[in-house]
Write an enzyme that holds these catalytic residues in place. Structure first.
Site, mmCIF file in Angstrom:
data_model
loop_
_atom_site.group_PDB
_atom_site.id
_atom_site.type_symbol
_atom_site.label_atom_id
_atom_site.label_comp_id
_atom_site.label_asym_id
_atom_site.label_seq_id
_atom_site.Cartn_x
_atom_site.Cartn_y
_atom_site.Cartn_z
ATOM 1 N N ASP A 1 -1.497 -0.593 5.908
ATOM 2 C CA ASP A 1 -2.125 -0.071 7.202
ATOM 3 C C ASP A 1 -3.680 -0.126 7.479
ATOM 4 O OD1 ASP A 1 -3.188 3.086 7.050
ATOM 5 O OD2 ASP A 1 -2.085 2.145 5.210
ATOM 6 N N GLY B 1 -5.386 3.431 -3.642
ATOM 7 C CA GLY B 1 -6.391 4.189 -4.136
ATOM 8 C C GLY B 1 -6.089 5.591 -4.463
ATOM 9 N N GLY B 2 -4.571 5.978 -4.316
ATOM 10 C CA GLY B 2 -4.137 7.035 -4.887
ATOM 11 C C GLY B 2 -3.927 7.134 -6.173
ATOM 12 N N ASP C 1 0.891 -1.068 0.077
ATOM 13 C CA ASP C 1 0.037 -0.047 0.014
ATOM 14 C C ASP C 1 1.006 1.157 -0.042
ATOM 15 O OD1 ASP C 1 -2.336 1.679 0.360
ATOM 16 O OD2 ASP C 1 -1.800 1.871 2.550
ATOM 17 N N VAL C 2 0.363 2.253 -0.207
ATOM 18 C CA VAL C 2 1.291 3.488 -0.557
ATOM 19 C C VAL C 2 0.813 4.513 0.615
ATOM 20 C CG1 VAL C 2 1.711 5.570 -1.837
ATOM 21 C CG2 VAL C 2 1.566 3.551 -3.011
ATOM 22 N N ASP C 3 -0.159 4.964 0.825
ATOM 23 C CA ASP C 3 -0.187 6.033 1.671
ATOM 24 C C ASP C 3 -0.153 5.449 3.231
ATOM 25 O OD1 ASP C 3 -0.841 7.976 -0.127
ATOM 26 O OD2 ASP C 3 -2.732 7.735 -0.181
ATOM 27 N N THR D 1 -8.541 -2.500 3.922
ATOM 28 C CA THR D 1 -8.627 -2.763 2.542
ATOM 29 C C THR D 1 -7.531 -3.538 2.070
ATOM 30 O OG1 THR D 1 -7.572 -0.576 1.742
ATOM 31 C CG2 THR D 1 -10.196 -0.871 1.842
ATOM 32 N N MET E 1 -15.658 6.049 5.633
ATOM 33 C CA MET E 1 -15.338 5.117 6.439
ATOM 34 C C MET E 1 -16.626 4.970 7.115
ATOM 35 S SD MET E 1 -11.636 6.919 7.731
ATOM 36 C CE MET E 1 -11.384 5.593 8.988
ATOM 37 N N GLY E 2 -17.517 5.692 7.374
ATOM 38 C CA GLY E 2 -18.850 5.505 8.120
ATOM 39 C C GLY E 2 -19.683 4.702 7.466
ATOM 40 N N LYS F 1 -8.386 -3.886 -4.239
ATOM 41 C CA LYS F 1 -7.221 -4.562 -3.940
ATOM 42 C C LYS F 1 -7.210 -5.931 -4.316
ATOM 43 C CE LYS F 1 -5.269 -0.589 -1.469
ATOM 44 N NZ LYS F 1 -4.727 -0.122 -0.192
#
Length: 239
Positions: A189, A120-121, A30-32, A192, A62-63, A168
């Protein structure tokens, strides 16, 4: 049933995950908040003066109030990033790699392990990270921004798997089908990232920049320092 095939159906144990990592032929980062310290879209939004509004949309996603694709569309409409603005943002934003990432990536590459960036970036931002780490541009799975003839933002490429929920795992399937990887590991992190198993054979949770309780509790192998992964690789090289 051996540990690799078992990992396809259930989350591998800590010992199994370490063994898979030591013998992996591909690793997806993952990147971010994993490869880099920051969240790129938040940094871009702040750069464009809409940081707080974009954070509110992220919280809604997120909710469960919006789908990932809906949130991505709404955030990009707020940011409205022209091609020129993106180029300036990339030039003026120093890359903040997470501690030990260059060493970890280099060690994996020396072992012949393929490295992928799955996020997702945005490809135009992630490309600069990949270049610094000698990762081929074709090994980036990210979202692509589409501009008109004058360089104004139009939309994003909806054909990319990473623009939707479940993106992913889709990328993991693509890689397995295309290259027949036996040991494919996802490192990240977020929830996903953890959902990438299966099709990935193992997941390593990372909390060095942001600790997500769901990941910390759900990952069999959770680390806050990439030095731990480097040490595991070194141990397998010495044995």
């Amino acid at each position: 049933m051996d540990y690799v095939s078992h990992a396809i159906f259930t989350m591998a144990t800590l010992e199994e995950t370490m063994k898979i990592f030591q013998s992996c032929d591909a690793v997806c980062f993952d990147v971010d908040s994993t490869l880099i310290e920051d969240e790129s879209i938040d940094e871009l939004a702040a750069y464009c003066g809409v940081g707080e509004a974009v954070k509110d949309l992220t919280k809604q996603a997120m909710g469960g109030q919006m789908s990932y694709k809906e949130t991505l569309e709404a955030r990009l409409n707020l940011i409205n990033p022209s091609r020129e603005l993106m180029e300036k943002f990339i030039q003026q934003s120093p890359i903040k790699f997470t501690k030990e990432i260059p060493t970890l990536v280099s060690k994996l590459q020396e072992r012949g392990t393929a490295i992928y960036l799955v996020t997702g970036g945005f490809t135009c931002i992630v490309r600069s990270f990949a270049e610094k780490l000698n990762i081929p541009v074709e090994n980036i799975y990210a979202n692509k921004l589409l501009f008109d003839y004058d360089g104004k933002y139009v939309t994003f490429d909806e054909s990319q798997p990473t623009c939707s929920t479940g993106g992913k795992p889709k990328v993991m399937s693509i890689l397995k089908e295309k290259f027949a990887y036996k040991h494919l590991v996802m490192i990240g992190d977020g929830a996903t990232d953890m959902e990438a198993v299966p099709p990935a054979d193992a997941f390593i949770g990372f909390g060095g920049n942001q600790i997500r309780s769901k990941v910390q509790e759900g990952a069999q192998w959770f680390v806050t320092d990439f030095k731990e992964l480097i040490n595991v690789l070194d141990a397998s090289s010495d044995s």
